[in-house]
Design an enzyme around this catalytic site. Sequence first.
Site, mmCIF file in Angstrom:
data_model
loop_
_atom_site.group_PDB
_atom_site.id
_atom_site.type_symbol
_atom_site.label_atom_id
_atom_site.label_comp_id
_atom_site.label_asym_id
_atom_site.label_seq_id
_atom_site.Cartn_x
_atom_site.Cartn_y
_atom_site.Cartn_z
ATOM 1 N N ASP A 31 0.708 -1.517 0.121
ATOM 2 C CA ASP A 31 0.192 0.128 -0.173
ATOM 3 C C ASP A 31 0.246 1.151 0.140
ATOM 4 O O ASP A 31 2.425 1.678 0.546
ATOM 5 C CB ASP A 31 -0.837 -0.137 1.392
ATOM 6 C CG ASP A 31 -1.960 0.438 1.356
ATOM 7 O OD1 ASP A 31 -3.356 0.473 1.463
ATOM 8 O OD2 ASP A 31 -2.393 1.888 0.846
ATOM 9 N N ASP A 58 4.882 2.026 -4.092
ATOM 10 C CA ASP A 58 3.885 2.973 -4.564
ATOM 11 C C ASP A 58 3.729 2.141 -6.048
ATOM 12 O O ASP A 58 5.093 2.105 -6.914
ATOM 13 C CB ASP A 58 4.215 4.042 -5.502
ATOM 14 C CG ASP A 58 2.854 4.902 -6.044
ATOM 15 O OD1 ASP A 58 2.473 4.453 -6.901
ATOM 16 O OD2 ASP A 58 2.566 6.100 -5.119
ATOM 17 N N PHE A 81 -6.123 -4.877 -4.804
ATOM 18 C CA PHE A 81 -6.995 -3.768 -5.058
ATOM 19 C C PHE A 81 -6.995 -1.937 -4.969
ATOM 20 O O PHE A 81 -7.611 -0.878 -5.427
ATOM 21 C CB PHE A 81 -7.885 -3.174 -3.305
ATOM 22 C CG PHE A 81 -8.096 -4.922 -3.168
ATOM 23 C CD1 PHE A 81 -9.921 -4.406 -3.265
ATOM 24 C CD2 PHE A 81 -8.067 -5.825 -2.415
ATOM 25 C CE1 PHE A 81 -10.101 -5.823 -2.705
ATOM 26 C CE2 PHE A 81 -8.317 -6.837 -2.238
ATOM 27 C CZ PHE A 81 -9.736 -6.964 -2.081
ATOM 28 N N ALA A 82 -6.090 -1.763 -5.324
ATOM 29 C CA ALA A 82 -5.418 -0.388 -5.156
ATOM 30 C C ALA A 82 -5.312 0.528 -6.268
ATOM 31 O O ALA A 82 -5.491 0.030 -7.691
ATOM 32 C CB ALA A 82 -3.604 -0.507 -4.989
ATOM 33 N N SER A 125 -15.677 -2.984 -10.978
ATOM 34 C CA SER A 125 -17.738 -2.208 -10.337
ATOM 35 C C SER A 125 -19.222 -2.490 -11.167
ATOM 36 O O SER A 125 -18.615 -2.546 -12.359
ATOM 37 C CB SER A 125 -16.911 -1.150 -10.008
ATOM 38 O OG SER A 125 -18.063 0.121 -10.564
ATOM 39 N N TYR A 150 -13.100 7.681 -13.870
ATOM 40 C CA TYR A 150 -12.519 6.850 -13.303
ATOM 41 C C TYR A 150 -13.378 4.994 -13.573
ATOM 42 O O TYR A 150 -13.417 4.372 -13.466
ATOM 43 C CB TYR A 150 -13.962 6.894 -11.919
ATOM 44 C CG TYR A 150 -13.809 5.597 -10.994
ATOM 45 C CD1 TYR A 150 -13.003 5.249 -9.860
ATOM 46 C CD2 TYR A 150 -14.953 5.117 -11.137
ATOM 47 C CE1 TYR A 150 -13.448 3.852 -9.519
ATOM 48 C CE2 TYR A 150 -15.626 3.830 -9.901
ATOM 49 C CZ TYR A 150 -14.090 3.527 -9.062
ATOM 50 O OH TYR A 150 -14.905 2.098 -9.500
ATOM 51 N N LYS A 154 -12.207 0.799 -15.122
ATOM 52 C CA LYS A 154 -12.287 -0.239 -14.511
ATOM 53 C C LYS A 154 -12.899 -1.294 -15.930
ATOM 54 O O LYS A 154 -12.227 -1.949 -15.719
ATOM 55 C CB LYS A 154 -13.626 -0.366 -14.134
ATOM 56 C CG LYS A 154 -13.734 0.272 -12.125
ATOM 57 C CD LYS A 154 -12.740 -0.563 -11.224
ATOM 58 C CE LYS A 154 -12.472 0.303 -10.289
ATOM 59 N NZ LYS A 154 -11.134 0.074 -9.931
ATOM 60 N N ASN A 200 -20.189 8.625 -0.905
ATOM 61 C CA ASN A 200 -21.331 7.870 -0.807
ATOM 62 C C ASN A 200 -22.167 7.929 -0.026
ATOM 63 O O ASN A 200 -21.784 8.510 1.198
ATOM 64 C CB ASN A 200 -19.831 6.962 -0.590
ATOM 65 C CG ASN A 200 -18.714 6.360 -1.590
ATOM 66 O OD1 ASN A 200 -18.168 6.143 -1.287
ATOM 67 N ND2 ASN A 200 -19.818 5.795 -2.759
ATOM 68 N N ARG A 296 -28.609 13.990 -8.895
ATOM 69 C CA ARG A 296 -26.592 14.263 -8.663
ATOM 70 C C ARG A 296 -26.404 13.451 -10.463
ATOM 71 O O ARG A 296 -26.809 12.634 -10.728
ATOM 72 C CB ARG A 296 -25.502 13.281 -8.172
ATOM 73 C CG ARG A 296 -24.904 13.559 -8.328
ATOM 74 C CD ARG A 296 -23.249 12.355 -6.618
ATOM 75 N NE ARG A 296 -24.404 11.329 -6.753
ATOM 76 C CZ ARG A 296 -23.330 10.483 -6.208
ATOM 77 N NH1 ARG A 296 -22.608 10.484 -4.998
ATOM 78 N NH2 ARG A 296 -23.471 9.139 -5.998
ATOM 79 N N GLY A 298 -24.572 12.290 -13.406
ATOM 80 C CA GLY A 298 -24.434 10.865 -13.472
ATOM 81 C C GLY A 298 -24.647 9.882 -13.086
ATOM 82 O O GLY A 298 -24.677 8.519 -13.275
ATOM 83 N N ASP A 299 -25.233 10.032 -11.894
ATOM 84 C CA ASP A 299 -25.827 8.948 -11.660
ATOM 85 C C ASP A 299 -27.474 8.226 -12.141
ATOM 86 O O ASP A 299 -28.207 8.525 -12.799
ATOM 87 C CB ASP A 299 -27.534 9.401 -10.007
ATOM 88 C CG ASP A 299 -26.735 9.572 -8.616
ATOM 89 O OD1 ASP A 299 -25.319 8.815 -8.690
ATOM 90 O OD2 ASP A 299 -26.685 10.342 -7.540
HETATM 91 C C1 UD1 Z 1 -20.590 5.129 -6.601
HETATM 92 C C2 UD1 Z 1 -19.642 5.594 -7.776
HETATM 93 C C3 UD1 Z 1 -19.536 4.867 -8.354
HETATM 94 C C4 UD1 Z 1 -18.798 3.472 -7.790
HETATM 95 C C5 UD1 Z 1 -19.135 3.473 -6.250
HETATM 96 C C6 UD1 Z 1 -18.299 3.252 -5.345
HETATM 97 C C7 UD1 Z 1 -20.688 8.416 -8.561
HETATM 98 C C8 UD1 Z 1 -22.198 8.491 -9.596
HETATM 99 N N1 UD1 Z 1 -20.718 6.945 -8.981
HETATM 100 O O1 UD1 Z 1 -21.912 4.995 -6.935
HETATM 101 O O2 UD1 Z 1 -18.830 3.816 -9.842
HETATM 102 O O3 UD1 Z 1 -18.027 2.739 -8.134
HETATM 103 O O4 UD1 Z 1 -19.687 4.788 -6.080
HETATM 104 O O5 UD1 Z 1 -18.494 2.767 -4.004
HETATM 105 O O6 UD1 Z 1 -20.053 8.308 -7.706
HETATM 106 N N2 UD1 Z 1 -26.833 9.727 -2.558
HETATM 107 C C9 UD1 Z 1 -27.771 10.257 -1.788
HETATM 108 N N3 UD1 Z 1 -26.842 11.705 -1.217
HETATM 109 C C10 UD1 Z 1 -25.266 11.501 -1.010
HETATM 110 C C11 UD1 Z 1 -24.496 11.038 -1.409
HETATM 111 C C12 UD1 Z 1 -25.338 9.422 -2.298
HETATM 112 O O7 UD1 Z 1 -28.425 10.653 -2.402
HETATM 113 O O8 UD1 Z 1 -24.700 12.372 -0.309
HETATM 114 C C13 UD1 Z 1 -27.394 8.407 -3.115
HETATM 115 C C14 UD1 Z 1 -26.533 9.007 -4.659
HETATM 116 O O9 UD1 Z 1 -27.955 9.446 -5.679
HETATM 117 C C15 UD1 Z 1 -27.324 6.758 -4.892
HETATM 118 C C16 UD1 Z 1 -26.505 6.306 -3.439
HETATM 119 O O10 UD1 Z 1 -27.075 7.365 -2.850
HETATM 120 O O11 UD1 Z 1 -28.519 7.104 -5.558
HETATM 121 C C17 UD1 Z 1 -25.698 5.763 -3.551
HETATM 122 O O12 UD1 Z 1 -24.447 6.883 -3.593
HETATM 123 P P1 UD1 Z 1 -23.223 5.956 -3.919
HETATM 124 O O13 UD1 Z 1 -22.978 5.847 -2.379
HETATM 125 O O14 UD1 Z 1 -22.272 7.222 -4.104
HETATM 126 O O15 UD1 Z 1 -22.942 4.743 -4.795
HETATM 127 P P2 UD1 Z 1 -23.221 5.224 -6.447
HETATM 128 O O16 UD1 Z 1 -22.893 6.330 -6.787
HETATM 129 O O17 UD1 Z 1 -23.968 4.095 -6.392
#
Ligand code: UD1
Length: 339
Positions: A31, A58, A81-82, A125, A150, A154, A200, A296, A298-299
């Site tokens: 790591d 690294d 994983f790195a 992913s 990102y 993958k 997240n 958000r 990209g979701d």
């Molecule tokens: C995200 C990444 C994905 C990555 C994964 C790793 C994006 C668009 N995608 O997935 O590429 O592989 O993390 O764990 O960033 N949410 C809220 N409020 C918040 C945070 C999240 O409402 O403050 C919602 C999001 O809109 C989504 C869900 O929670 O619907 C999960 O979000 P998140 O934990 O960021 O994961 P992904 O977007 O699924």
Amino acid sequence: MKILVTGGLGFIGSHTAVELQQAGFEVVIIDNCSNASESVLDGIEGITGKRPEFVKMDLRDKAAVEDFFSQHPEVDGVIHFAASKAVGESVEKPLLYYENNLGTLVYLLGQLSTRPKAHFIFSSSCTVYGQAEKMPITEDAPVQPAESPYGNTKQVGEEIIRDTCKVTEHLQAIALRYFNPIGAHPSTEIGELPLGVPQNLVPFITQTAAGIRKELSVFGDDYPTPDGTCIRDYIHVVDLARAHVVALQRLLEGKNKANYEVFNIGTGTGSSVLEVIRSFERVSGKPLNYKIVGRRAGDVISAYADTMHANQELGWKAESTLDDAMRSAWDWEKKIRGL
Ligand code: UD1
């Protein structure tokens, strides 16, 4: 048998190091500590009674990677994983992501290709599917153009491994496409340690409940889902870690059906953002402060796994419920904040 775990101080890597040691493997961790601390070794030792060998290095340093493999001829398998994982940052710094996530993969595969036998597990992913047409998502669903550098690392990472396996018969590889890993080890010795403001959902929830963030913003409640919020497949990190051990065992025992295979690793159940919040409130007994805001960028609307392939071929199934995972995430947050 000795297994190299790159990024083994990180969230999923550290939980996998624990499961590997508990299954009787010796672990050596590489790591660079860019997003994790050496103190994670204490946690792994606290759970397993054994401190893994650790090499601070690294993987972008090609000569160091070569030296490592020449000094460790006994390594039987590599779990890689790195990588960098912040979607937003990858848009700002694409070259950093391509170098970190793909340059290092090329160096590792280059080393493994020269060995008489090599076993390799790659962290992929569900992001490779984008918005899949059908739920649950099977492994043969088409890979969609990536939304971010990102996500692209993958997809291209999988292609690099597939192409290398085609011409390197002795290289046996599996890519695991993770859905959304959450939670922490039930011992509270290790867990997720996001740097800065969490991107997240689950760490944002637990930090809000711990008083570090004012409120959670729920990104959109006007999606075409039952409660209007996005649906994901949240998997307990210990279940995910166990999947790496069984995938590796499949390769070591020669049970794989091709020298490159892909598996979805999820629970098979979709949960909405509001369901995750309700689960948190149920297990913590605390109401969560949240507000609905705009979507958000990209979701995707919905993503959850068809886990049949992993169930049948790996004999693996997620065991923890969403409540179990949320409870462990909250226990961990309380522990690190001294609550
Ligand atoms: C995200 C990444 C994905 C990555 C994964 C790793 C994006 C668009 N995608 O997935 O590429 O592989 O993390 O764990 O960033 N949410 C809220 N409020 C918040 C945070 C999240 O409402 O403050 C919602 C999001 O809109 C989504 C869900 O929670 O619907 C999960 O979000 P998140 O934990 O960021 O994961 P992904 O977007 O699924």
